[in-house]
Enzyme design. Structure first.
Site, PDB file in Angstrom:
ATOM      1  N   HIS A   1       2.245  21.970 -10.545  1.00 26.08           N
ATOM      2  CA  HIS A   1       3.342  21.944  -9.582  1.00 26.08           C
ATOM      3  C   HIS A   1       4.071  23.284  -9.634  1.00 26.08           C
ATOM      4  O   HIS A   1       4.309  23.838 -10.709  1.00 26.08           O
ATOM      5  CB  HIS A   1       4.291  20.802  -9.952  1.00 26.08           C
TER       6      HIS A   1
ATOM      7  N   ASN B   1       8.807  25.670  -3.696  1.00 19.44           N
ATOM      8  CA  ASN B   1       8.581  24.353  -4.306  1.00 19.44           C
ATOM      9  C   ASN B   1       8.449  23.318  -3.185  1.00 19.44           C
ATOM     10  O   ASN B   1       9.421  23.023  -2.497  1.00 19.44           O
ATOM     11  CB  ASN B   1       9.777  24.035  -5.223  1.00 19.44           C
TER      12      ASN B   1
ATOM     13  N   CYS C   1       8.291  15.360  -7.538  1.00 19.00           N
ATOM     14  CA  CYS C   1       7.311  16.436  -7.759  1.00 19.00           C
ATOM     15  C   CYS C   1       6.127  15.981  -8.601  1.00 19.00           C
ATOM     16  O   CYS C   1       5.116  16.682  -8.677  1.00 19.00           O
ATOM     17  CB  CYS C   1       7.983  17.641  -8.394  1.00 19.00           C
TER      18      CYS C   1
HETATM   19  N1  COA Z   1      21.528  33.648  -6.082  1.00 23.43           N
HETATM   20  C1  COA Z   1      22.346  34.344  -6.909  1.00 23.43           C
HETATM   21  N2  COA Z   1      22.957  33.787  -7.967  1.00 23.43           N
HETATM   22  C2  COA Z   1      22.712  32.491  -8.202  1.00 23.43           C
HETATM   23  C3  COA Z   1      21.876  31.722  -7.396  1.00 23.43           C
HETATM   24  C4  COA Z   1      21.297  32.356  -6.296  1.00 23.43           C
HETATM   25  N3  COA Z   1      20.468  31.698  -5.448  1.00 23.43           N
HETATM   26  N4  COA Z   1      21.824  30.456  -7.879  1.00 23.43           N
HETATM   27  C5  COA Z   1      22.599  30.439  -8.961  1.00 23.43           C
HETATM   28  N5  COA Z   1      23.150  31.679  -9.145  1.00 23.43           N
HETATM   29  C6  COA Z   1      24.056  32.094 -10.211  1.00 23.43           C
HETATM   30  C7  COA Z   1      24.829  30.946 -10.804  1.00 23.43           C
HETATM   31  O1  COA Z   1      25.983  30.663 -10.046  1.00 23.43           O
HETATM   32  C8  COA Z   1      25.163  31.519 -12.165  1.00 23.43           C
HETATM   33  O2  COA Z   1      26.271  32.372 -12.020  1.00 23.43           O
HETATM   34  P1  COA Z   1      27.418  32.434 -13.154  1.00 23.43           P
HETATM   35  O3  COA Z   1      26.701  32.902 -14.395  1.00 23.43           O
HETATM   36  O4  COA Z   1      28.369  33.414 -12.601  1.00 23.43           O
HETATM   37  O5  COA Z   1      27.927  31.037 -13.274  1.00 23.43           O
HETATM   38  C9  COA Z   1      23.961  32.358 -12.517  1.00 23.43           C
HETATM   39  O6  COA Z   1      23.301  32.641 -11.268  1.00 23.43           O
HETATM   40  C10 COA Z   1      22.972  31.663 -13.418  1.00 23.43           C
HETATM   41  O7  COA Z   1      22.753  30.343 -12.913  1.00 23.43           O
HETATM   42  P2  COA Z   1      21.737  29.375 -13.587  1.00 23.43           P
HETATM   43  O8  COA Z   1      21.806  28.062 -12.909  1.00 23.43           O
HETATM   44  O9  COA Z   1      21.954  29.438 -15.070  1.00 23.43           O
HETATM   45  O10 COA Z   1      20.370  30.111 -13.242  1.00 23.43           O
HETATM   46  P3  COA Z   1      18.941  29.824 -13.783  1.00 23.43           P
HETATM   47  O11 COA Z   1      18.382  31.019 -14.433  1.00 23.43           O
HETATM   48  O12 COA Z   1      18.908  28.521 -14.555  1.00 23.43           O
HETATM   49  O13 COA Z   1      18.117  29.617 -12.442  1.00 23.43           O
HETATM   50  C11 COA Z   1      17.179  27.811 -11.223  1.00 23.43           C
HETATM   51  C12 COA Z   1      18.447  28.564 -11.579  1.00 23.43           C
HETATM   52  C13 COA Z   1      17.544  26.671 -10.284  1.00 23.43           C
HETATM   53  C14 COA Z   1      16.255  28.786 -10.515  1.00 23.43           C
HETATM   54  C15 COA Z   1      16.520  27.284 -12.515  1.00 23.43           C
HETATM   55  O14 COA Z   1      17.482  26.581 -13.291  1.00 23.43           O
HETATM   56  C16 COA Z   1      15.369  26.379 -12.269  1.00 23.43           C
HETATM   57  O15 COA Z   1      14.358  26.757 -11.699  1.00 23.43           O
HETATM   58  N6  COA Z   1      15.472  25.151 -12.750  1.00 23.43           N
HETATM   59  C17 COA Z   1      14.408  24.174 -12.616  1.00 23.43           C
HETATM   60  C18 COA Z   1      14.466  23.675 -11.230  1.00 23.43           C
HETATM   61  C19 COA Z   1      13.338  22.778 -10.915  1.00 23.43           C
HETATM   62  O16 COA Z   1      12.265  22.926 -11.424  1.00 23.43           O
HETATM   63  N7  COA Z   1      13.664  21.891 -10.021  1.00 23.43           N
HETATM   64  C20 COA Z   1      12.786  21.059  -9.369  1.00 23.43           C
HETATM   65  C21 COA Z   1      11.932  20.269 -10.217  1.00 23.43           C
HETATM   66  S1  COA Z   1      10.691  19.825  -9.170  1.00 23.43           S
END
Ligand code: COA
Length: 329
Positions: free
Chosen positions: A256, A286, A112
């Site tokens: 980004h 993304n 990214c």
């Molecule tokens: N739909 C519903 N629930 C979901 C889910 C989805 N698509 N994805 C994850 N969950 C759940 C998880 O299982 C977790 O459940 P639990 O509490 O029962 O274990 C809960 O939601 C929270 O998960 P978590 O991973 O803590 O969520 P988050 O708020 O961190 O959001 C992302 C997840 C991926 C959206 C976030 O971490 C993110 O954007 N990270 C950066 C990613 C990024 O920038 N990546 C690329 C770089 S280029």
């Protein structure tokens, strides 16, 4: 001698996949995805469109906007982690599709952050007099490497390409178009937080690795989230110092598009007003290395971002690698 952006272009496939479409595939909902990421829908390339087709489409539009014929291109750099083939580089296929014979063409892999890395490389070629017309493309076909059974990743990514044409600065006055500063970093200790573990030479494809989805994107989302806000903020500050530009002089943050919450936090730490933050994550998700040039071109074409505006670009992704570029358009 400085470099400047001469033209911009982008390509998005027509097919839209909404959050509700994803809720048919995995246990998720439109509400969860919108609240946690800001994404409503993303574009998906049909099987007859390859990464190099999108990259060439974006590059053609950037060349048209720049008024540069393909036979004047003397370097093509494609930033991608989802190239058509492991070998050769996707840039060589873009060269063929553009009809820019015999100029050097290569890919760079910085996920990214790929677009700002490629822009910094183009700048180095131009300021040292080694090139005059460089096509820089960020292009990704992530839908083919996403695990559509993993709700933690498949909701985030989309396909698309964006491009710019970079050349030497034509006018050296204070307010002239220019690339004012770049900043690039990598922290390889976090390589395992976001990767496609299989399919390379370390773990060649086997029936077992396919069953384990090792050829698909694996991500520890929270690890990335935490470093993203901190590192994107610091890299933007470095580019501002290099360009001798105060944050109040920045017209647009063209970051980004990984997560709207990351974007909001970076803008708030930098002290950039929300109305100066460009976004399209709701429509395209993304798109990794493509996201900055797609966003830039959409806003140039709509007339929102104009010649003379100061634009701060930044990206962070697998590596982890991150960086920024400050331009006066
Ligand atoms: N739909 C519903 N629930 C979901 C889910 C989805 N698509 N994805 C994850 N969950 C759940 C998880 O299982 C977790 O459940 P639990 O509490 O029962 O274990 C809960 O939601 C929270 O998960 P978590 O991973 O803590 O969520 P988050 O708020 O961190 O959001 C992302 C997840 C991926 C959206 C976030 O971490 C993110 O954007 N990270 C950066 C990613 C990024 O920038 N990546 C690329 C770089 S280029």
């Amino acid at each position: 001698m400085r470099s400047q952006i001469l033209g911009t272009g982008h390509f998005l496939p027509d097919t839209v996949r909404t959050n509700n479409d994803l809720a048919q595939l995995v246990d998720t909902s439109d509400e969860w995805i919108r609240e946690r990421t800001g994404i409503r829908e993303r574009r998906i390339a049909p099987l007859d469109i390859q990464n190099s087709d999108m990259a060439a489409g974006a590059a053609k539009r950037a060349l048209e906007a720049a008024g540069v014929p393909a036979n004047e291109v003397d370097l093509i750099i494609v930033a991608t982690v989802t190239g058509d083939h492991p070998m050769p580089a996707t840039a060589v296929l873009v060269q063929q599709k553009l009809g820019a014979p015999n100029c050097p063409a290569f890919d760079i892999s910085a996920a990214c952050a790929g677009f700002v890395y490629a822009l910094a490389i183009a700048d180095a070629f131009i300021v040292t007099g080694r090139a005059r017309r460089v096509v820089v493309v960020g292009s990704e076909l992530l839908s083919r490497v996403v695990n559509w059974q993993d709700r933690g990743t498949c909701i985030l990514f989309g396909d698309g390409a964006g491009a710019v044409v970079v050349g030497p600065q034509e006018d050296e006055s204070d307010r002239a178009s220019a690339l004012l500063g770049t900043s690039l970093h990598t922290d390889g200790s976090l390589a395992g937080s976001l990767m496609i573990p299989g399919g390379g030479t370390a773990k060649p494809v086997t029936a077992e690795s396919l069953d384990a989805a090792e050829n698909k994107v694996f991500m520890r989302g929270q690890d990335i989230f935490k470093v993203a806000v901190k590192n994107l903020t610091s890299t933007c500050r470095e580019a501002l110092v290099k360009g001798s530009i105060d944050i109040d002089q920045v017209d647009w943050l063209c970051s980004h598009q990984a997560n709207l919450r990351i974007l909001d936090q970076v803008a708030s730490r930098l002290g950039i007003a929300p109305e100066k933050v460009l976004t399209n994550i709701d429509r395209v998700g993304n798109t990794s290395s493509a996201s900055i040039p797609i966003l830039l071109d959409e806003n140039v074409r709509s007339g929102k971002v104009r010649k003379g505006d100061t634009v701060l670009m930044c990206g962070l992704g697998a590596g982890i690698s991150w960086g920024s570029a400050l331009i006066r358009l």
